[in-house]
Design an enzyme around this catalytic site. Structure first.
Site, PDB file in Angstrom:
ATOM      1  N   GLU A  87      -1.409  -2.761   5.570  1.00 38.46           N
ATOM      2  CA  GLU A  87      -0.480  -2.128   4.624  1.00 38.46           C
ATOM      3  C   GLU A  87      -1.123  -1.955   3.257  1.00 38.46           C
ATOM      4  O   GLU A  87      -0.881  -0.948   2.569  1.00 38.46           O
ATOM      5  CB  GLU A  87       0.794  -2.977   4.504  1.00 38.46           C
ATOM      6  N   ASP A  94      -1.768  -8.296   6.397  1.00 34.91           N
ATOM      7  CA  ASP A  94      -2.953  -8.285   5.539  1.00 34.91           C
ATOM      8  C   ASP A  94      -2.589  -8.654   4.111  1.00 34.91           C
ATOM      9  O   ASP A  94      -1.427  -8.577   3.701  1.00 34.91           O
ATOM     10  CB  ASP A  94      -3.643  -6.920   5.576  1.00 34.91           C
TER      11      ASP A  94
END
Length: 407
Positions: free
Chosen positions: A174, A80
């Site tokens: 994350e 991400d």
């Protein structure tokens, strides 16, 4: 394929995570990149490639040393990107940098200016990858993914490089603190690992913040302003009063190094109800907890002033400083230091003013320091990566695998 070429493909996937969604992964678009990585890893020849129900990608490169009994090493990066800046339709470009400002978009006069970021002059003569200045780039952490898979390709295509067992993992979410929520350490099977998720090449970080989220809820009472005297309780104004009672010198814009802070991330509401979201950070756990307690004391004061139940504070732990795990496993740092010495690099071991998946992984039984990816200015439109430094990171990772095989 070069690491930067891989990254240029990966940044085409819009993979921003969503802090308002408590499902992992928080956005469907992360699945698209995960599936593409699985395909690439399988075609490359990586073994035991898996994609689980929560979008964690894992794979393995078996040792090419007969009868190998040494430790296995893992490398971890996240798929991400930050939700704090535009991240769709990224127009990445490679610029041959010859000094001065880095021009991202001549038409819109968007640039990474040397006056604000004087360190960019260190990269004169290098090739800089950046967006067109309207979006972030996504090097955090797609540079890390690209470097890990380029390392894997190097090992698989050069059997003369002797190495132990290498584990690879790519995680979702994350950036919103959920990257390890469903990470299966036992399945991963590494003895220790490294997140490839730092900034500049040469970093080896073994300390993170201790992190908490604080949600502040203010309840007011609305009535027509013409007849509000001694009746209205304005939640928005009380929220503003709460904020100014926190130390102004202990905010991100006034701190550095080991100094912790309170950070107001979001405010929303009106006269009836206002909510504020803070993050609390400090490398010293006792200091982080002191800040949490101070936020509660501010609420207590305002409840005395405006009535019980006016201000509520909810404290949520996020992650802890991985230092206490790493210091019990010094070999994971010593190994990288020895490789940097071989490369003639003076390493940067300054603490992370943030966190990584490695913080939680360390407390889950997988000691996991952090390595730089060769980039700067993450989470914003001035983000960039350096082609030559990405190549150096790949060399670093290959050398680490070789060094471990000699243990």
């Amino acid at each position: 394929m070069k690491a930067y070429e891989r990254m240029l493909e990966y940044v085409k996937y819009p993979t921003a995570s969503d802090p308002k969604n408590d499902v992992v992964p928080s956005t469907e678009t992360q699945w698209d990149l995960a599936r593409a990585l699985v395909k690439e890893m399988e075609e490359m020849g990586i073994s035991n490639v898996t994609l689980d129900d929560h979008c964690y990608v894992m794979g393995e490169i078996p040792s090419n040393i007969e009868g190998y009994k040494g430790p296995s090493v893992g490398f971890v990066a996240h798929m991400d990107v930050s939700y704090e800046a535009p991240s769709e339709n990224i127009k990445a470009q490679v610029i041959e940098y010859d000094g001065g400002d880095i021009i991202q978009n001549e038409e819109l006069d968007l640039r990474i200016d040397a006056a604000t970021f004087p360190f960019i002059e260190n990269y004169k003569g290098c090739h800089i990858i950046t967006s067109d200045g309207t979006t972030l780039l996504g090097a955090d952490n797609k540079a890390g993914i690209a470097e890990i898979l380029t390392m894997a390709e190097t090992l698989l295509n050069n059997p003369e490089i002797k190495h132990g067992t290498v584990k690879i993992a790519f995680t979702p979410d994350e950036e919103i603190g959920a990257g390890t929520d469903f990470f299966d350490v036992e399945k991963f099977g590494a003895d220790f690992a490294y997140t490839v998720d730092g900034d500049a090449f040469g970093e080896c970080q073994s300390e993170t913040f201790n992190a908490f989220t604080a949600n502040v809820y203010v309840t007011g009472f609305n009535i027509h302003p013409g007849s509000a005297k001694n009746k209205m309780k304005n939640a928005a104004r009380i929220a503003a009063e709460y904020e100014v009672m926190l130390p102004d010198s202990e905010t991100p814009e006034h701190t550095e190094g080991f100094e912790g802070f309170y950070h107001l991330c979001e405010v929303k509401g009106d006269i009836e109800r206002t909510e504020m979201e803070y993050i609390i950070r400090d490398h010293d756990l006792a200091e982080a907890e002191r800040r949490c307690e101070f936020m509660k004391k501010v609420a207590d004061y305002l409840n005395i002033k405006y009535g019980e139940g006016t201000v509520e504070v909810e404290i949520i732990p996020s992650y802890r400083n991985m230092r206490e795990v790493i210091k019990a496993n010094p070999q994971v740092i010593d190994l990288v230091m020895s490789v940097y010495e071989e490369m003639g690099v003076n390493p940067d071991t300054a603490p992370i003013r943030g966190g990584t998946d490695g913080a939680n992984l360390s407390f889950m039984g997988l000691p996991c320091p952090n390595l730089g990816v060769g980039g700067h200015n993450f989470h914003g439109v001035k983000e960039f990566a350096v082609v030559e430094d990405m190549d150096k990171v790949v060399d670093l990772l290959v050398r680490i695998t070789k060094k471990i095989a000699e243990i």
